[in-house]
Each structure stands twice: as structure tokens, then as C-alpha cells.
Design a protein around this motif. Structure first.
Motif, PDB file in Angstrom:
ATOM      1  N   SER A 155     -40.593  -7.325 -15.780  1.00  0.00           N
ATOM      2  CA  SER A 155     -39.236  -7.282 -16.332  1.00  0.00           C
ATOM      3  C   SER A 155     -38.309  -6.426 -15.471  1.00  0.00           C
ATOM      4  CB  SER A 155     -39.256  -6.736 -17.763  1.00  0.00           C
ATOM      5  OG  SER A 155     -39.906  -5.484 -17.815  1.00  0.00           O
ATOM      6  N   LEU A 156     -38.872  -5.440 -14.761  1.00  0.00           N
ATOM      7  CA  LEU A 156     -38.069  -4.602 -13.875  1.00  0.00           C
ATOM      8  C   LEU A 156     -37.626  -5.395 -12.642  1.00  0.00           C
ATOM      9  CD1 LEU A 156     -37.080  -1.651 -13.731  1.00  0.00           C
ATOM     10  CD2 LEU A 156     -39.025  -1.144 -12.272  1.00  0.00           C
ATOM     11  N   LYS A 157     -38.498  -6.253 -12.141  1.00  0.00           N
ATOM     12  CA  LYS A 157     -38.156  -7.102 -11.001  1.00  0.00           C
ATOM     13  C   LYS A 157     -37.107  -8.140 -11.404  1.00  0.00           C
ATOM     14  CE  LYS A 157     -42.785  -6.480  -9.048  1.00  0.00           C
ATOM     15  NZ  LYS A 157     -44.074  -7.110  -8.691  1.00  0.00           N
ATOM     16  N   GLU A 365     -28.860  -3.238 -24.241  1.00  0.00           N
ATOM     17  CA  GLU A 365     -30.134  -2.634 -24.622  1.00  0.00           C
ATOM     18  C   GLU A 365     -31.107  -2.785 -23.459  1.00  0.00           C
ATOM     19  OE1 GLU A 365     -32.198  -6.353 -27.005  1.00  0.00           O
ATOM     20  OE2 GLU A 365     -31.109  -4.839 -28.165  1.00  0.00           O
ATOM     21  N   LEU A 366     -32.010  -1.826 -23.348  1.00  0.00           N
ATOM     22  CA  LEU A 366     -33.003  -1.864 -22.281  1.00  0.00           C
ATOM     23  C   LEU A 366     -33.927  -3.070 -22.452  1.00  0.00           C
ATOM     24  CD1 LEU A 366     -34.126   1.864 -21.962  1.00  0.00           C
ATOM     25  CD2 LEU A 366     -33.074   0.507 -20.157  1.00  0.00           C
ATOM     26  N   PRO A 367     -34.216  -3.786 -21.366  1.00  0.00           N
ATOM     27  CA  PRO A 367     -35.205  -4.879 -21.452  1.00  0.00           C
ATOM     28  C   PRO A 367     -36.570  -4.325 -21.837  1.00  0.00           C
ATOM     29  CG  PRO A 367     -33.918  -5.029 -19.421  1.00  0.00           C
ATOM     30  CD  PRO A 367     -33.600  -3.701 -20.039  1.00  0.00           C
ATOM     31  N   SER A 368     -37.390  -5.155 -22.456  1.00  0.00           N
ATOM     32  CA  SER A 368     -38.713  -4.712 -22.895  1.00  0.00           C
ATOM     33  C   SER A 368     -39.560  -4.280 -21.709  1.00  0.00           C
ATOM     34  CB  SER A 368     -39.426  -5.847 -23.643  1.00  0.00           C
ATOM     35  OG  SER A 368     -39.590  -6.970 -22.800  1.00  0.00           O
ATOM     36  N   GLY A 369     -40.307  -3.195 -21.888  1.00  0.00           N
ATOM     37  CA  GLY A 369     -41.199  -2.700 -20.846  1.00  0.00           C
ATOM     38  C   GLY A 369     -40.535  -1.798 -19.828  1.00  0.00           C
ATOM     39  N   ILE A 370     -39.220  -1.529 -20.014  1.00  0.00           N
ATOM     40  CA  ILE A 370     -38.472  -0.705 -19.058  1.00  0.00           C
ATOM     41  C   ILE A 370     -37.967   0.554 -19.754  1.00  0.00           C
ATOM     42  CG2 ILE A 370     -36.408  -0.591 -17.595  1.00  0.00           C
ATOM     43  CD1 ILE A 370     -36.650  -3.535 -17.085  1.00  0.00           C
ATOM     44  N   ASN A 371     -38.072   1.701 -19.066  1.00  0.00           N
ATOM     45  CA  ASN A 371     -37.479   2.932 -19.573  1.00  0.00           C
ATOM     46  C   ASN A 371     -36.471   3.466 -18.556  1.00  0.00           C
ATOM     47  OD1 ASN A 371     -38.914   4.448 -17.553  1.00  0.00           O
ATOM     48  ND2 ASN A 371     -40.733   4.383 -18.857  1.00  0.00           N
ATOM     49  N   LYS A 373     -36.559   6.055 -16.669  1.00  0.00           N
ATOM     50  CA  LYS A 373     -37.145   6.486 -15.396  1.00  0.00           C
ATOM     51  C   LYS A 373     -37.230   5.297 -14.434  1.00  0.00           C
ATOM     52  CE  LYS A 373     -39.922  10.146 -17.536  1.00  0.00           C
ATOM     53  NZ  LYS A 373     -41.304  10.590 -17.860  1.00  0.00           N
ATOM     54  N   HIS A 374     -37.590   4.133 -14.975  1.00  0.00           N
ATOM     55  CA  HIS A 374     -37.597   2.920 -14.153  1.00  0.00           C
ATOM     56  C   HIS A 374     -36.193   2.632 -13.614  1.00  0.00           C
ATOM     57  CE1 HIS A 374     -41.327   1.516 -16.555  1.00  0.00           C
ATOM     58  NE2 HIS A 374     -41.718   1.792 -15.330  1.00  0.00           N
ATOM     59  N   ILE A 375     -35.190   2.788 -14.466  1.00  0.00           N
ATOM     60  CA  ILE A 375     -33.813   2.490 -14.074  1.00  0.00           C
ATOM     61  C   ILE A 375     -33.363   3.409 -12.941  1.00  0.00           C
ATOM     62  CG2 ILE A 375     -31.402   2.428 -14.837  1.00  0.00           C
ATOM     63  CD1 ILE A 375     -33.172   0.158 -15.902  1.00  0.00           C
ATOM     64  N   ILE A 376     -33.737   4.680 -13.017  1.00  0.00           N
ATOM     65  CA  ILE A 376     -33.370   5.627 -11.952  1.00  0.00           C
ATOM     66  C   ILE A 376     -34.024   5.207 -10.637  1.00  0.00           C
ATOM     67  CG2 ILE A 376     -33.594   8.020 -11.149  1.00  0.00           C
ATOM     68  CD1 ILE A 376     -33.409   8.865 -14.129  1.00  0.00           C
ATOM     69  N   GLY A 377     -35.291   4.787 -10.701  1.00  0.00           N
ATOM     70  CA  GLY A 377     -35.971   4.313  -9.491  1.00  0.00           C
ATOM     71  C   GLY A 377     -35.302   3.086  -8.909  1.00  0.00           C
ATOM     72  N   ILE A 378     -34.950   2.124  -9.771  1.00  0.00           N
ATOM     73  CA  ILE A 378     -34.267   0.913  -9.310  1.00  0.00           C
ATOM     74  C   ILE A 378     -32.883   1.245  -8.775  1.00  0.00           C
ATOM     75  CG2 ILE A 378     -33.138  -1.192 -10.163  1.00  0.00           C
ATOM     76  CD1 ILE A 378     -36.039  -1.599  -9.567  1.00  0.00           C
ATOM     77  N   ALA A 379     -32.204   2.204  -9.425  1.00  0.00           N
ATOM     78  CA  ALA A 379     -30.874   2.615  -8.977  1.00  0.00           C
ATOM     79  C   ALA A 379     -30.930   3.151  -7.553  1.00  0.00           C
ATOM     80  CB  ALA A 379     -30.307   3.673  -9.920  1.00  0.00           C
ATOM     81  N   SER A 380     -32.000   3.858  -7.243  1.00  0.00           N
ATOM     82  CA  SER A 380     -32.168   4.359  -5.874  1.00  0.00           C
ATOM     83  C   SER A 380     -32.432   3.214  -4.905  1.00  0.00           C
ATOM     84  CB  SER A 380     -33.318   5.368  -5.818  1.00  0.00           C
ATOM     85  OG  SER A 380     -33.502   5.840  -4.500  1.00  0.00           O
ATOM     86  N   ILE A 381     -33.344   2.311  -5.269  1.00  0.00           N
ATOM     87  CA  ILE A 381     -33.667   1.173  -4.399  1.00  0.00           C
ATOM     88  C   ILE A 381     -32.448   0.276  -4.190  1.00  0.00           C
ATOM     89  CG2 ILE A 381     -35.041  -0.965  -4.282  1.00  0.00           C
ATOM     90  CD1 ILE A 381     -37.348   0.586  -5.527  1.00  0.00           C
ATOM     91  N   LYS A 431     -47.504   6.749 -12.442  1.00  0.00           N
ATOM     92  CA  LYS A 431     -48.669   7.629 -12.507  1.00  0.00           C
ATOM     93  C   LYS A 431     -48.697   8.395 -13.825  1.00  0.00           C
ATOM     94  CE  LYS A 431     -50.920  11.412  -9.995  1.00  0.00           C
ATOM     95  NZ  LYS A 431     -50.825  12.347  -8.858  1.00  0.00           N
ATOM     96  N   LYS A 432     -47.511   8.896 -14.201  1.00  0.00           N
ATOM     97  CA  LYS A 432     -47.455   9.659 -15.446  1.00  0.00           C
ATOM     98  C   LYS A 432     -47.764   8.786 -16.648  1.00  0.00           C
ATOM     99  CE  LYS A 432     -44.234  13.231 -13.869  1.00  0.00           C
ATOM    100  NZ  LYS A 432     -42.852  13.788 -13.989  1.00  0.00           N
ATOM    101  N   GLU A 433     -47.233   7.559 -16.617  1.00  0.00           N
ATOM    102  CA  GLU A 433     -47.493   6.636 -17.725  1.00  0.00           C
ATOM    103  C   GLU A 433     -48.972   6.295 -17.800  1.00  0.00           C
ATOM    104  OE1 GLU A 433     -44.903   3.380 -17.066  1.00  0.00           O
ATOM    105  OE2 GLU A 433     -43.161   4.373 -17.915  1.00  0.00           O
ATOM    106  N   GLY A 434     -49.625   6.136 -16.624  1.00  0.00           N
ATOM    107  CA  GLY A 434     -51.052   5.818 -16.592  1.00  0.00           C
ATOM    108  C   GLY A 434     -51.878   6.968 -17.156  1.00  0.00           C
ATOM    109  N   GLU A 435     -51.469   8.199 -16.817  1.00  0.00           N
ATOM    110  CA  GLU A 435     -52.194   9.349 -17.314  1.00  0.00           C
ATOM    111  C   GLU A 435     -52.032   9.478 -18.830  1.00  0.00           C
ATOM    112  OE1 GLU A 435     -50.567  12.497 -15.039  1.00  0.00           O
ATOM    113  OE2 GLU A 435     -51.795  12.113 -13.277  1.00  0.00           O
ATOM    114  N   THR A 436     -50.771   9.149 -19.272  1.00  0.00           N
ATOM    115  CA  THR A 436     -50.510   9.247 -20.698  1.00  0.00           C
ATOM    116  C   THR A 436     -51.316   8.226 -21.478  1.00  0.00           C
ATOM    117  OG1 THR A 436     -48.261   9.973 -20.256  1.00  0.00           O
ATOM    118  CG2 THR A 436     -48.676   9.147 -22.446  1.00  0.00           C
TER     119      THR A 436
END
Length: 439
Positions: A155-157, A365-371, A373-381, A431-436
């Protein structure tokens, strides 16, 4: 099963764009190496080699670099036009609800970099470069996301793709309105009338690639001579291509079975070098049936994706990215830094802030599966502007080699920083999500 069928074409698109981004990166590195090697003069001479056609009072002779930037890139913009039409009619932005989140994000991704550049840059001579940091290179951006593989949700892609498509619309409009000069309105009017005529032919009769090529070439030439960049003709021509099919898939399947049964009934088991008259008629009917079930727009888009991804964009990068970086080169350091900062910080702040405000104000509204933190990463890319940014730099500064080269260095630096920071953010988030999840 249905979800898999729907997602597979998009996943193929992501794979294609990702490979295109890798080729773009390779072409850029090769161009930089050649331009800064002892054979750098040959690199420059290659792109200034002139050729074309001339007869009687007509002459169309241009350097190779302009055949690429004005000619080959018109095909790329034609593909952008096809993608825009498809997305507006049946894609990820075919309704206000679907388009709202990437639309507001893209708005921030345009306004913030432009505003930041104009705030930083106080030189009126370079102010016309304001459009350079506003574009996102979808091929590079998806290639960067591709390095993260399954660490980021699909969904992020999809969000990045929809965002970049809206970004392309803004870039096309800005090129048409602000980066055109000495406009010959008569040529534009004739070109627009021909586009309208082509749209009418396609609507009343049938799609014809041959007619489209002839009229499209004439329109491209008229726009070239009009003062509006000819790549805009590519976008407008794309909107004449029909998306509807004349035969649905069920009718196709039924007719296909009939033709197949007939072929079986009239053909023996012996191998022959040539077909009988009846067999040839069946094959012709099959060709006609296939053409009827295809959407002309979808088919053209499919055919052009490989051409643009594997040839046009790498050639464009190879021809335009060869900036001389030695100590004797004249570089407008301020312009270089302003573009790099505007690409990275402008996109990061603009996309993140507008996305956040859109959700908080309940406009989106945020698409499902996206938070976020994802948006900040995409904003940089999104700060990876490469192809379109270099294209706008060429339009903005014309024959000013110093400012063009300075812009290109700024674009490369800003894009590199944006990509690296974006990957780090998304990797840390994953990584953080995986650890959580594991705890």
C-alpha cells in the motif's frame, strides 16, 4: 484470488519501474565517469553533433542532445499522458476519495520545495529555477523502495505511485505555463485543432496507430515551433487515445473457442510450411479478434513502458548527467545548495506536513497498513527528483552552461541524500515494527 489478479499488474509495474531506476543510476554513473575522464571533450562533442532533415525552405536540424530532450522525451511524456488518463478514469486517483490523500501530499510536495527555493534564493538571475525541486522521479523512487523488498507494505508503494502521478500532472502544467516563451499562438491553435480532430476520429470511427503517428508528428512539430515545449504535445495527444474496448472478454472467449474449433476441424496432423486459405482466414480472424478485445490505451501503455524504461530514460540520463566535477569547473555554489536543500528538506517537510494536516483535519485518511513513520520515509524519498528535475533545469537556464551544471550537481546531491535518508527511516521503522511484533 481476486486480490492477486488485481495486484499483479501493479506489482509488474513496480518491478519495471524499479529496474528502470537501476538503469538510470547506471547511466548517470557512466555519464559522470566519461565526462570527467581524459575523453570528456568527446562526451560533449557527441551530444552537440547536428543532424536532421532539410529540403527547399524547410529545415529541421538539431543537436543530438535536443533530439533526445525534445524528441525522445516527447514519447516519455506521451506515456505519462496515457498513465494519467488511465489513473483518472480507472486507477488509483479515479475518485475524490481515492485521490484525496496522495493529492494533498503531492500539493505539499510541490508548494514546500518551491517556497523554500524562493526563500533561499535571492538572485533574480537564478530565480527561474524554482520549478526544479518540485518533481519526483517515480522510477528512481520505486527502485529505492525495491531495495527494501517486503519490509514495506504494498500500500505504501501504491501511495508513492499515486503521489508521483499527481506530481507529474503539476510538473506538466508548470512546464506548459511557466517554461514556455515567445509563443506563436497560431501554431498552437492549429496543433490543438489537429488534436481535437484526432480525438473525433478515434471517437467516431476506430483507433488507428498509423493516423495517430502522422498527426502526432505534425502536432509535435507545431508545438516545437510554437514556443511551448513539444513534450506537452505528447501529453495532450495521449488523452485522445480511447480506453474502451470494442469487445468484452466474455465475447472474446466465446469467439476464440469458435475459431479454435474451426482450426481443429479444418487442419490435419501433417506439418506444412504454408497455411491453407481457410487456415489463413482463421488466423486473420484471430488477429482481428485480439485487436478488438484490447484497450488501445492499455496496449500502447504496455508497449511503451519497455521502450521508455529500458531505452529513453537511460539515454536521457546518459546525455544529461555528465557534469564536469573537477576543481577548474565553474559552479554556482549557492544555486547548487539551494536546489539540493529544496529537494531534500522541501519534499520531506511538505509531504509530511500536508499529509499530517490532511488526516488531522479529517480531509483524508491514512491508507491501510501505513503509519506516519512510513509517510516521513516516503516524503524523504520523494526528494529524488532526477529525470524531471534535470529536464526543467534545461528549460529554465537554456544555454547557461554554468547554471545548468550547477543545477544538475544540486539535483544529484539532493536526490542522493533524499534516497539515503528515506531508506534509513523506512528500515528503522520496519525494524522497530518487527521487534514489536515479535515481543
Amino acid at each position: 484470488m481476486i486480490k492477486k489478479v488485481l495486484l499483479t499488474p501493479f506489482q509488474k509495474f513496480i518491478k519495471l519501474e524499479s529496474l528502470s531506476g537501476i538503469l538510470l543510476f547506471g547511466a548517470t554513473i557512466l555519464a559522470l565517469i566519461w565526462a570527467n575522464s581524459p575523453y570528456g571533450a568527446e562526451y560533449e562533442q557527441l551530444w552537440q553533433y547536428e543532424f536532421g532533415v532539410s529540403f527547399n525552405d524547410f529545415s529541421l536540424i538539431k543537436p543530438l542532445i535536443l533530439w533526445i530532450n525534445d524528441g525522445l522525451m516527447a514519447i516519455f511524456f506521451f506515456l505519462i499522458g496515457l498513465e494519467l488518463k488511465r489513473e483518472l478514469l480507472v486507477g488509483e486517483i479515479d475518485s475524490i476519495k481515492k485521490a484525496s490523500f496522495p493529492l494533498i501530499a503531492a500539493l505539499g510536495g510541490v508548494l514546500a520545495p518551491v517556497g523554500l527555493f524562493l526563500f533561499l534564493n535571492q538572485d533574480p538571475e537564478t530565480a527561474k529555477g524554482w520549478g526544479i525541486p518540485m518533481a519526483t522521479d517515480i522510477a528512481f523512487a520505486l527502485a529505492i523502495l525495491g531495495t527494501l523488498k517486503s519490509r514495506v507494505p504494498l500500500s505504501l508503494k501504491i501511495f508513492l505511485t499515486a503521489f508521483a502521478i499527481i506530481d507529474d500532472i503539476a510538473a506538466v502544467l508548470i512546464i506548459a505555463i511557466f517554461y514556455s516563451a515567445n509563443i506563436n499562438w497560431f501554431f498552437i491553435l492549429v496543433g490543438l485543432l489537429l488534436i481535437a480532430l484526432l480525438a473525433l476520429v478515434y471517437h467516431k470511427r476506430k483507433f488507428s496507430l498509423e493516423i495517430g503517428l502522422v498527426i502526432g508528428t505534425i502536432v509535435w512539430f507545431l508545438f516545437l515551433k510554437s514556443g511551448i515545449h513539444p513534450t506537452i504535445a505528447g501529453v495532450l495527444l495521449a488523452f485522445t487515445v480511447p480506453i474502451k474496448r470494442t469487445l468484452n472478454i466474455y465475447e472474446f472467449s466465446s469467439n476464440l473457442n469458435n475459431i479454435s474449433s474451426k482450426i481443429v476441424s479444418i487442419t490435419d496432423d501433417t506439418y506444412k510450411h504454408i497455411l491453407t486459405k481457410d487456415e489463413m482466414e482463421c488466423i486473420d480472424n484471430l488477429d482481428h479478434l485480439t485487436s478488438e478485445v484490447r484497450s488501445p490505451l492499455q496496449h500502447l501503455e504496455y508497449q511503451l513502458h519497455n521502450l521508455t524504461a529500458y531505452f529513453i530514460l537511460p539515454v536521457f540520463a546518459f546525455a544529461n548527467a555528465g557534469v564536469v566535477l573537477n576543481t577548474n569547473s565553474e559552479i554556482n555554489t549557492s544555486l547548487m545548495l539551494y536546489i539540493a536543500i529544496s529537494l531534500f528538506a522541501g519534499k520531506l517537510i511538505g509531504v509530511s506536513l500536508f499529509s499530517y494536516l490532511g488526516v488531522k483535519l479529517k480531509l483524508t485518511e491514512l491508507p491501510s497498513g501505513i503509519n506516519f513513520k512510513h509517510i516521513i520515509g516516503i516524503a524523504s524519498i520523494a526528494g529524488v527528483g532526477f529525470t524531471m528535475s534535470i529536464f526543467i533545469a534545461n528549460l529554465a537556464f537554456g544555454n547557461d552552461a554554468i547554471n545548468i551544471n550547477s543545477s544538475k550537481v544540486g539535483i544529484i546531491i539532493g536526490s542522493l541524500i533524499s534516497g539515503l535518508v528515506g531508506v534509513i527511516i523506512l528500515r528503522l521503522t520496519s525494524k522497530k515494527e518487527g521487534e514489536t511484533n515479535g515481543s
